[in-house]
Scaffold this motif. Sequence first.
Motif, PDB file in Angstrom:
ATOM      1  N   SER A 270       0.831  -1.200   0.000  1.00 55.59           N
ATOM      2  CA  SER A 270       0.000   0.000   0.000  1.00 55.59           C
ATOM      3  C   SER A 270       0.870   1.256   0.000  1.00 55.59           C
ATOM      4  O   SER A 270       2.092   1.196   0.150  1.00 55.59           O
ATOM      5  CB  SER A 270      -0.913   0.000   1.221  1.00 55.59           C
ATOM      6  OG  SER A 270      -0.148   0.109   2.413  1.00 55.59           O
ATOM      7  N   ALA A 271       0.202   2.403  -0.133  1.00 53.67           N
ATOM      8  CA  ALA A 271       0.918   3.674  -0.110  1.00 53.67           C
ATOM      9  C   ALA A 271       1.576   3.894   1.253  1.00 53.67           C
ATOM     10  O   ALA A 271       2.681   4.442   1.339  1.00 53.67           O
ATOM     11  CB  ALA A 271      -0.044   4.816  -0.432  1.00 53.67           C
ATOM     12  N   VAL A 272       0.898   3.446   2.316  1.00 51.86           N
ATOM     13  CA  VAL A 272       1.467   3.570   3.669  1.00 51.86           C
ATOM     14  C   VAL A 272       2.749   2.753   3.784  1.00 51.86           C
ATOM     15  O   VAL A 272       3.758   3.219   4.335  1.00 51.86           O
ATOM     16  CB  VAL A 272       0.437   3.104   4.717  1.00 51.86           C
ATOM     17  CG1 VAL A 272       1.066   3.079   6.110  1.00 51.86           C
ATOM     18  CG2 VAL A 272      -0.787   4.003   4.709  1.00 51.86           C
ATOM     19  N   ASP A 273       2.729   1.544   3.252  1.00 57.16           N
ATOM     20  CA  ASP A 273       3.904   0.668   3.285  1.00 57.16           C
ATOM     21  C   ASP A 273       5.062   1.278   2.520  1.00 57.16           C
ATOM     22  O   ASP A 273       6.190   1.348   3.020  1.00 57.16           O
ATOM     23  CB  ASP A 273       3.531  -0.694   2.705  1.00 57.16           C
ATOM     24  CG  ASP A 273       4.707  -1.662   2.690  1.00 57.16           C
ATOM     25  OD1 ASP A 273       5.598  -1.526   3.555  1.00 57.16           O
ATOM     26  OD2 ASP A 273       4.735  -2.541   1.815  1.00 57.16           O
ATOM     27  N   ARG A 274       4.796   1.743   1.315  1.00 59.94           N
ATOM     28  CA  ARG A 274       5.877   2.313   0.484  1.00 59.94           C
ATOM     29  C   ARG A 274       6.443   3.577   1.110  1.00 59.94           C
ATOM     30  O   ARG A 274       7.664   3.790   1.114  1.00 59.94           O
ATOM     31  CB  ARG A 274       5.349   2.602  -0.922  1.00 59.94           C
ATOM     32  CG  ARG A 274       5.058   1.337  -1.743  1.00 59.94           C
ATOM     33  CD  ARG A 274       4.861   1.678  -3.201  1.00 59.94           C
ATOM     34  NE  ARG A 274       3.651   2.479  -3.395  1.00 59.94           N
ATOM     35  CZ  ARG A 274       2.451   1.980  -3.643  1.00 59.94           C
ATOM     36  NH1 ARG A 274       2.272   0.670  -3.709  1.00 59.94           N
ATOM     37  NH2 ARG A 274       1.411   2.778  -3.816  1.00 59.94           N
TER      38      ARG A 274
END
Length: 333
Positions: free
Chosen positions: A145-149
Motif C-alpha cells: 500500500s501507499a502507507v507501506d511504500r
Amino acid sequence: MLGYIIRRLVNAVITVIVISAVAFGIFFVVPVVTGTDPALMYVGKTADAAAIEGARQKMGMDKPIPVQYAEFLKGIVVGRDYSDGTEVTHCSAPCLGYSFKTEQEVWPLLLDRIPVTAQLAVGAAVLWLLIGVSTGIISALRKGSAVDRTAMTVALAGVSLPINFTGLLASAIFVYALGWFPATGDVGMLEDPVTWFQSMLLPWITLAFLFAALYARLTRASMLEVMGEDYIRTARAKGLKEKTVVTKHALRSTLVPILTVFGLDLGQLMGGAVLTERVFNLRGMGYEAVGAINQGDLPIILGVTMFAAIFVVLANLLVDLLYAVLDPRVKLA
C-alpha cells in the motif's frame, strides 16, 4: 531453567574475562611492543628517566605482563594498591586505574558520565521501539500500500543518513533557525525537569530516527515471514479475530529477533552514543571516550571499553532469559 541460567552466567563471566584480556593487551602491551611507552604518556614527553621509571613502578609496569593483568583483574574485583616506593595509594573496587591527565580514579569519572548516557540511551530506545515496531507492523499488514511504500522510503532514508549529519541538520533547523528546542548541554534531570526534557528531546529524536528505521524494516520482514506460517493459518481457520491472530500469535514470534537486536543496540549505546553526544554536547561516556582518545588517556579508554563490554554481555544475558517469555518453543527446547 536454573541450569540454563547458571550456564549463561558462567559463559558471561568467561566472555568478560576474555574481553578484558584482549582490551588490556591492546592498551598496555601493544604500545610497549610497538615502541610507545605508556609510562611516558603518563608523565609527559619532557620527563626525565627517573620520573618515567617512577611512573612505571607506580603503575606496576615493571612487573611481568601476566602479573600486571592479574593485578588489573584484582583491582576490578577487590581494589588495588599503587606504590611509587615511598607512598601507597589505594584504589577502591572497581578499580580501573588512574587517568593519565588528571590523575583521578577512572571509575568515579565514568560514574559521573553514566547518567547522561543512560538518559540518552533509554529515552531514545523508548521512542525507536514504539515508532519502529509500530511502523513495521502496519507496513507488514498493509503490504504494497501507499502507507507501506512511504514508511519504507522514510526508513531507507533513516538507515542511509549518518547520525552526525542528521544531528547537525536537526540542530541547525530546530535549535538555531526555528528556536523550538534549547541548546543541549549538562542540564540535571532533578534540577530542572522541564529544561532537561526539552534539551534531551531533540537528541532522543535524532538517535531514535536511525534505530527506528532499522527496527521498522526488521519488524516488517519478520512479520511478513511469521504471517505466512502454518500456525497463523490454523489460528485463522479456527475463526479467531484478526486482531487476536496478529497480537497473540504473530507479534510474539516477531518480537524474538527484535529483542535480540535491541539487547545489542541498547548495550552498545550504554557504552556511549559517541556521535550523538558529541553533536549535542552531552557529556556522557561517548564524549569522555573521544576526549580520552584525543589525549591518549589509556586508562579512561580501557575503562569505557570494559564498561561497554560488560553492559553488552549483561544485555545479551537478559535477552536470552527473556526468550522463553516471548516464545514458548525456546522454553521447550
